[in-house]
Design a protein around this motif. Structure first.
Motif, PDB file in Angstrom:
ATOM      1  N   GLY A  21       0.896  -1.052   0.044  1.00 35.42           N
ATOM      2  CA  GLY A  21      -0.039   0.096  -0.074  1.00 35.42           C
ATOM      3  C   GLY A  21       0.788   1.407  -0.055  1.00 35.42           C
ATOM      4  O   GLY A  21       0.679   2.319  -0.545  1.00 35.42           O
ATOM      5  N   GLY A  39       2.515   1.654  -3.400  1.00 39.43           N
ATOM      6  CA  GLY A  39       1.276   1.937  -4.304  1.00 39.43           C
ATOM      7  C   GLY A  39       1.095   3.474  -4.123  1.00 39.43           C
ATOM      8  O   GLY A  39       0.606   4.172  -5.156  1.00 39.43           O
ATOM      9  N   CYS A  40       0.965   3.817  -2.951  1.00 33.31           N
ATOM     10  CA  CYS A  40       0.718   5.273  -2.562  1.00 33.31           C
ATOM     11  C   CYS A  40       1.570   6.305  -3.157  1.00 33.31           C
ATOM     12  O   CYS A  40       1.264   7.198  -3.924  1.00 33.31           O
ATOM     13  CB  CYS A  40       0.441   5.534  -1.215  1.00 33.31           C
ATOM     14  SG  CYS A  40      -0.090   7.177  -0.787  1.00 33.31           S
ATOM     15  N   SER A  82       3.799   5.544  -5.544  1.00 30.15           N
ATOM     16  CA  SER A  82       3.760   5.632  -7.204  1.00 30.15           C
ATOM     17  C   SER A  82       2.526   6.542  -7.674  1.00 30.15           C
ATOM     18  O   SER A  82       2.719   7.408  -8.661  1.00 30.15           O
ATOM     19  CB  SER A  82       3.518   4.179  -7.879  1.00 30.15           C
ATOM     20  OG  SER A  82       2.601   3.696  -7.079  1.00 30.15           O
ATOM     21  N   ALA A  83       1.227   6.202  -7.010  1.00 25.08           N
ATOM     22  CA  ALA A  83       0.122   7.049  -7.307  1.00 25.08           C
ATOM     23  C   ALA A  83       0.429   8.667  -7.272  1.00 25.08           C
ATOM     24  O   ALA A  83       0.007   9.420  -8.137  1.00 25.08           O
ATOM     25  CB  ALA A  83      -0.920   6.714  -6.640  1.00 25.08           C
ATOM     26  N   ILE A  84       0.931   9.111  -6.230  1.00 27.43           N
ATOM     27  CA  ILE A  84       1.334  10.349  -5.880  1.00 27.43           C
ATOM     28  C   ILE A  84       2.265  10.982  -6.933  1.00 27.43           C
ATOM     29  O   ILE A  84       2.306  12.046  -7.549  1.00 27.43           O
ATOM     30  CB  ILE A  84       1.891  10.589  -4.420  1.00 27.43           C
ATOM     31  CG1 ILE A  84       0.925  10.566  -3.504  1.00 27.43           C
ATOM     32  CG2 ILE A  84       2.493  12.167  -4.652  1.00 27.43           C
ATOM     33  CD1 ILE A  84       1.551  10.367  -2.050  1.00 27.43           C
ATOM     34  N   ALA A 143      -4.688   7.563 -11.151  1.00 25.55           N
ATOM     35  CA  ALA A 143      -3.609   7.526 -10.126  1.00 25.55           C
ATOM     36  C   ALA A 143      -4.101   6.345  -9.130  1.00 25.55           C
ATOM     37  O   ALA A 143      -3.491   5.807  -8.444  1.00 25.55           O
ATOM     38  CB  ALA A 143      -3.524   8.671  -9.453  1.00 25.55           C
ATOM     39  N   LEU A 144      -5.559   6.440  -8.750  1.00 26.18           N
ATOM     40  CA  LEU A 144      -5.994   5.574  -7.942  1.00 26.18           C
ATOM     41  C   LEU A 144      -5.931   4.097  -8.375  1.00 26.18           C
ATOM     42  O   LEU A 144      -5.813   3.142  -7.672  1.00 26.18           O
ATOM     43  CB  LEU A 144      -7.503   5.804  -7.619  1.00 26.18           C
ATOM     44  CG  LEU A 144      -7.716   6.950  -6.609  1.00 26.18           C
ATOM     45  CD1 LEU A 144      -9.467   7.214  -6.740  1.00 26.18           C
ATOM     46  CD2 LEU A 144      -7.150   6.837  -5.412  1.00 26.18           C
ATOM     47  N   TRP A 179      -2.490   3.078  -7.962  1.00 25.26           N
ATOM     48  CA  TRP A 179      -2.347   2.720  -6.561  1.00 25.26           C
ATOM     49  C   TRP A 179      -2.640   1.360  -5.985  1.00 25.26           C
ATOM     50  O   TRP A 179      -1.728   0.480  -5.571  1.00 25.26           O
ATOM     51  CB  TRP A 179      -2.957   3.914  -5.545  1.00 25.26           C
ATOM     52  CG  TRP A 179      -2.779   3.682  -4.017  1.00 25.26           C
ATOM     53  CD1 TRP A 179      -2.553   2.478  -3.524  1.00 25.26           C
ATOM     54  CD2 TRP A 179      -3.396   4.488  -3.191  1.00 25.26           C
ATOM     55  NE1 TRP A 179      -2.351   3.191  -2.138  1.00 25.26           N
ATOM     56  CE2 TRP A 179      -2.688   3.964  -1.867  1.00 25.26           C
ATOM     57  CE3 TRP A 179      -3.848   5.917  -3.336  1.00 25.26           C
ATOM     58  CZ2 TRP A 179      -3.373   4.819  -0.862  1.00 25.26           C
ATOM     59  CZ3 TRP A 179      -4.015   6.592  -2.076  1.00 25.26           C
ATOM     60  CH2 TRP A 179      -3.955   6.275  -0.924  1.00 25.26           C
ATOM     61  N   SER A 180      -3.739   1.018  -6.708  1.00 28.35           N
ATOM     62  CA  SER A 180      -4.200  -0.404  -6.274  1.00 28.35           C
ATOM     63  C   SER A 180      -3.177  -1.474  -6.976  1.00 28.35           C
ATOM     64  O   SER A 180      -3.225  -2.545  -6.587  1.00 28.35           O
ATOM     65  CB  SER A 180      -5.497  -0.431  -6.665  1.00 28.35           C
ATOM     66  OG  SER A 180      -5.745  -0.151  -7.990  1.00 28.35           O
ATOM     67  N   GLY A 206       0.297  -1.509  -5.394  1.00 27.75           N
ATOM     68  CA  GLY A 206       0.154  -2.118  -4.367  1.00 27.75           C
ATOM     69  C   GLY A 206      -0.210  -3.577  -4.337  1.00 27.75           C
ATOM     70  O   GLY A 206       0.655  -4.450  -3.610  1.00 27.75           O
TER      71      GLY A 206
END
Length: 66
Positions: A10, A13-14, A16-18, A31-32, A35-36, A39
């Motif tokens: 998580g 993933g967070c 990489s999403a940011i 981006a979400l 993230w998933s 993660g």
């Protein structure tokens, strides 16, 4: 140990999403999804490494059946 692996996935993933949202200017929905996806991929890779069979070390003496 599984909870730690999921939390690590998580966090990866967070991050990489940011990065994708701010640097690559992707949409929030993308981006979400990143993230998933990242993660889950990170968690599955760590699970696979942890559950992989290991070679027996040769320093252990062989036990003979009596």
């Amino acid at each position: 140990m599984a909870a730690i692996f999921v939390l690590m996935g998580g966090i990866v993933g967070c991050i990489s999403a940011i990065v994708s949202f701010t640097v690559l200017k992707t949409s929030l929905l993308m981006a979400l999804a990143i993230w998933s996806g990242v993660g889950l991929l990170a968690a599955f890779v760590v699970f696979a490494i942890a559950l992989a069979p290991r070679q027996a070390s040769s320093s252990q003496p062989d036990v003979q059946a009596a």
